[in-house]
Design a protein around this motif. Sequence first.
Motif, PDB file in Angstrom:
ATOM      1  N   MET A   9      65.336  32.705  28.418  1.00  0.00           N
ATOM      2  CA  MET A   9      66.135  31.752  28.682  1.00  0.00           C
ATOM      3  C   MET A   9      67.079  32.619  29.643  1.00  0.00           C
ATOM      4  O   MET A   9      67.639  32.290  30.555  1.00  0.00           O
ATOM      5  N   ARG A  10      67.972  33.772  28.970  1.00  0.00           N
ATOM      6  CA  ARG A  10      69.256  34.380  29.700  1.00  0.00           C
ATOM      7  C   ARG A  10      68.576  34.838  30.726  1.00  0.00           C
ATOM      8  O   ARG A  10      69.080  34.578  31.946  1.00  0.00           O
ATOM      9  N   HIS A  11      67.239  35.286  31.273  1.00  0.00           N
ATOM     10  CA  HIS A  11      66.538  35.915  32.414  1.00  0.00           C
ATOM     11  C   HIS A  11      66.415  34.253  33.511  1.00  0.00           C
ATOM     12  O   HIS A  11      66.852  34.193  34.874  1.00  0.00           O
ATOM     13  N   THR A  12      66.173  33.209  32.906  1.00  0.00           N
ATOM     14  CA  THR A  12      66.399  32.058  33.651  1.00  0.00           C
ATOM     15  C   THR A  12      66.950  31.480  34.190  1.00  0.00           C
ATOM     16  O   THR A  12      67.108  31.128  35.229  1.00  0.00           O
ATOM     17  N   PHE A  13      68.294  31.723  33.902  1.00  0.00           N
ATOM     18  CA  PHE A  13      70.017  31.034  34.462  1.00  0.00           C
ATOM     19  C   PHE A  13      70.783  31.831  34.762  1.00  0.00           C
ATOM     20  O   PHE A  13      71.429  31.930  34.501  1.00  0.00           O
ATOM     21  N   ARG A  14      69.850  33.185  35.068  1.00  0.00           N
ATOM     22  CA  ARG A  14      70.580  34.668  35.516  1.00  0.00           C
ATOM     23  C   ARG A  14      71.581  34.130  36.847  1.00  0.00           C
ATOM     24  O   ARG A  14      72.487  35.274  37.086  1.00  0.00           O
ATOM     25  N   ALA A  15      70.759  33.561  38.153  1.00  0.00           N
ATOM     26  CA  ALA A  15      71.328  33.180  38.974  1.00  0.00           C
ATOM     27  C   ALA A  15      72.521  32.484  38.845  1.00  0.00           C
ATOM     28  O   ALA A  15      73.235  32.456  39.647  1.00  0.00           O
ATOM     29  N   LEU A  16      72.904  31.933  37.964  1.00  0.00           N
ATOM     30  CA  LEU A  16      74.097  31.156  37.976  1.00  0.00           C
ATOM     31  C   LEU A  16      75.042  31.471  36.984  1.00  0.00           C
ATOM     32  O   LEU A  16      76.582  31.461  37.542  1.00  0.00           O
ATOM     33  N   GLY A  17      75.000  33.097  37.508  1.00  0.00           N
ATOM     34  CA  GLY A  17      76.630  34.078  37.367  1.00  0.00           C
ATOM     35  C   GLY A  17      76.843  34.388  38.598  1.00  0.00           C
ATOM     36  O   GLY A  17      78.091  35.282  38.104  1.00  0.00           O
ATOM     37  N   HIS A  18      76.164  34.090  39.793  1.00  0.00           N
ATOM     38  CA  HIS A  18      76.815  34.103  40.649  1.00  0.00           C
ATOM     39  C   HIS A  18      77.604  32.824  40.816  1.00  0.00           C
ATOM     40  O   HIS A  18      76.916  31.980  41.401  1.00  0.00           O
ATOM     41  N   ARG A  19      78.971  33.556  41.254  1.00  0.00           N
ATOM     42  CA  ARG A  19      79.877  31.758  41.877  1.00  0.00           C
ATOM     43  C   ARG A  19      78.855  31.500  42.994  1.00  0.00           C
ATOM     44  O   ARG A  19      79.086  30.069  43.046  1.00  0.00           O
ATOM     45  N   GLU A  20      78.835  32.330  43.821  1.00  0.00           N
ATOM     46  CA  GLU A  20      77.985  31.618  45.627  1.00  0.00           C
ATOM     47  C   GLU A  20      77.137  30.315  44.879  1.00  0.00           C
ATOM     48  O   GLU A  20      76.985  29.484  46.127  1.00  0.00           O
ATOM     49  N   VAL A 138      68.715  34.384  48.648  1.00  0.00           N
ATOM     50  CA  VAL A 138      68.787  36.334  48.881  1.00  0.00           C
ATOM     51  C   VAL A 138      70.043  36.727  49.151  1.00  0.00           C
ATOM     52  O   VAL A 138      70.713  37.251  48.467  1.00  0.00           O
ATOM     53  N   ASP A 139      70.770  35.695  50.183  1.00  0.00           N
ATOM     54  CA  ASP A 139      72.050  36.174  49.695  1.00  0.00           C
ATOM     55  C   ASP A 139      72.977  36.171  49.285  1.00  0.00           C
ATOM     56  O   ASP A 139      74.143  36.438  48.940  1.00  0.00           O
ATOM     57  N   LEU A 140      72.757  34.433  48.509  1.00  0.00           N
ATOM     58  CA  LEU A 140      73.642  34.531  47.885  1.00  0.00           C
ATOM     59  C   LEU A 140      73.603  34.703  46.113  1.00  0.00           C
ATOM     60  O   LEU A 140      74.218  35.527  45.614  1.00  0.00           O
ATOM     61  N   VAL A 193      80.103  20.907  51.906  1.00  0.00           N
ATOM     62  CA  VAL A 193      81.357  21.283  51.507  1.00  0.00           C
ATOM     63  C   VAL A 193      80.914  22.711  51.112  1.00  0.00           C
ATOM     64  O   VAL A 193      81.657  24.176  51.170  1.00  0.00           O
ATOM     65  N   ALA A 194      79.698  23.091  49.839  1.00  0.00           N
ATOM     66  CA  ALA A 194      79.479  23.948  49.312  1.00  0.00           C
ATOM     67  C   ALA A 194      78.968  25.511  50.476  1.00  0.00           C
ATOM     68  O   ALA A 194      79.482  26.189  50.165  1.00  0.00           O
ATOM     69  N   LEU A 195      78.140  24.707  51.200  1.00  0.00           N
ATOM     70  CA  LEU A 195      78.166  26.108  52.167  1.00  0.00           C
ATOM     71  C   LEU A 195      79.189  26.593  52.720  1.00  0.00           C
ATOM     72  O   LEU A 195      78.742  27.809  53.516  1.00  0.00           O
ATOM     73  N   LEU A 196      79.854  25.781  52.840  1.00  0.00           N
ATOM     74  CA  LEU A 196      81.846  25.685  53.926  1.00  0.00           C
ATOM     75  C   LEU A 196      82.043  27.045  53.374  1.00  0.00           C
ATOM     76  O   LEU A 196      83.201  27.934  53.543  1.00  0.00           O
ATOM     77  N   THR A 197      82.396  27.070  51.484  1.00  0.00           N
ATOM     78  CA  THR A 197      82.907  27.784  51.136  1.00  0.00           C
ATOM     79  C   THR A 197      82.618  28.790  50.514  1.00  0.00           C
ATOM     80  O   THR A 197      82.498  29.619  49.692  1.00  0.00           O
ATOM     81  N   LEU A 198      81.056  29.326  50.406  1.00  0.00           N
ATOM     82  CA  LEU A 198      80.196  30.941  50.316  1.00  0.00           C
ATOM     83  C   LEU A 198      81.012  31.349  50.621  1.00  0.00           C
ATOM     84  O   LEU A 198      81.151  31.268  51.864  1.00  0.00           O
ATOM     85  N   ARG A 199      80.901  32.824  50.132  1.00  0.00           N
ATOM     86  CA  ARG A 199      81.419  34.401  50.947  1.00  0.00           C
ATOM     87  C   ARG A 199      80.009  35.111  50.394  1.00  0.00           C
ATOM     88  O   ARG A 199      79.669  35.111  49.541  1.00  0.00           O
ATOM     89  N   LEU A 200      79.495  34.995  51.651  1.00  0.00           N
ATOM     90  CA  LEU A 200      78.585  36.153  52.020  1.00  0.00           C
ATOM     91  C   LEU A 200      78.419  36.977  51.707  1.00  0.00           C
ATOM     92  O   LEU A 200      79.847  37.692  52.352  1.00  0.00           O
ATOM     93  N   PRO A 201      77.834  38.133  51.283  1.00  0.00           N
ATOM     94  CA  PRO A 201      77.692  39.233  51.667  1.00  0.00           C
ATOM     95  C   PRO A 201      78.268  40.438  53.039  1.00  0.00           C
ATOM     96  O   PRO A 201      77.672  39.323  53.336  1.00  0.00           O
ATOM     97  N   ALA A 202      78.868  40.565  53.304  1.00  0.00           N
ATOM     98  CA  ALA A 202      78.969  41.725  54.668  1.00  0.00           C
ATOM     99  C   ALA A 202      77.485  42.221  55.135  1.00  0.00           C
ATOM    100  O   ALA A 202      76.841  42.435  54.258  1.00  0.00           O
ATOM    101  N   GLY A 203      76.771  41.631  56.254  1.00  0.00           N
ATOM    102  CA  GLY A 203      75.816  41.997  56.886  1.00  0.00           C
ATOM    103  C   GLY A 203      74.713  41.204  56.346  1.00  0.00           C
ATOM    104  O   GLY A 203      72.975  41.173  56.814  1.00  0.00           O
ATOM    105  N   SER A 204      74.623  39.862  56.015  1.00  0.00           N
ATOM    106  CA  SER A 204      74.165  39.346  55.493  1.00  0.00           C
ATOM    107  C   SER A 204      73.469  38.082  56.875  1.00  0.00           C
ATOM    108  O   SER A 204      74.715  38.040  57.252  1.00  0.00           O
ATOM    109  N   THR A 205      71.943  37.792  56.920  1.00  0.00           N
ATOM    110  CA  THR A 205      72.385  36.881  58.277  1.00  0.00           C
ATOM    111  C   THR A 205      72.079  35.644  57.345  1.00  0.00           C
ATOM    112  O   THR A 205      71.704  34.703  58.353  1.00  0.00           O
TER     113      THR A 205
END
Length: 205
Positions: A9-20, A138-140, A193-205
């Motif tokens: 269960m923790r593995h399934t929802f791990r992506a939600l740990g990323h704010r973006e 992948v960028d998120l 709105v979600a896309l415009l507020t995302l902070r993507l890592p440097a170098g992401s495409t």
Amino acid sequence: MSGPLAERMRHTFRALGHREYRVYWVGQAVSVTGTWMQTVAQSWLLYRLTDSPLALGFLAAARFGPSLFLSPIAGVLTDRLQRRAIVLLTQSASLVQATVLAVLTLTGHIEVWHILALALGQGIVDTLDMPARQTLQVDLVGVEDLQSAVSLNSTAFNGARMVGPAVAGVLVAAYGEGVWFSVNAASYMAVLVALLTLRLPAGST
């Protein structure tokens, strides 16, 4: 909760740990639900205008046919262009399409060819949108949490596919198709709105 089940269960929802990713996922869930509502309303409207099952077949071909021919091109573009920019473009185009459909329907100027042409345009947009949205994950979340992100994305899509048509079937009968085309247009604002507020890592495409 502990043990193997808790770990899965923790593995399934791990992506939600990323704010973006959380911001992106909520926006996508709202938008996809609106899209499924529009799909039902669009078919309902076309059948009401034509009373023809064959017309519904043409609608399906216009809506989903472009992916058969344009997917390879869409994949190449996604690899070479900035993915968030692509998704911003496709979601904006979808908002315009839904708005035009709503205005024509609410003003009583909608015709069969309008519905088919707009469905074809949306099919072309979706062909480019889908690979860009999938690879943007992948960028998120990074490669390590990609499996979780893909699973959650599938959950949102399948949930919307169940909820959207069910809600639309009831409410279109009560309020008409144009209202729900408007609702779908508004739902695209969530993902924009979600896309415009995302902070993507440097170098992401």
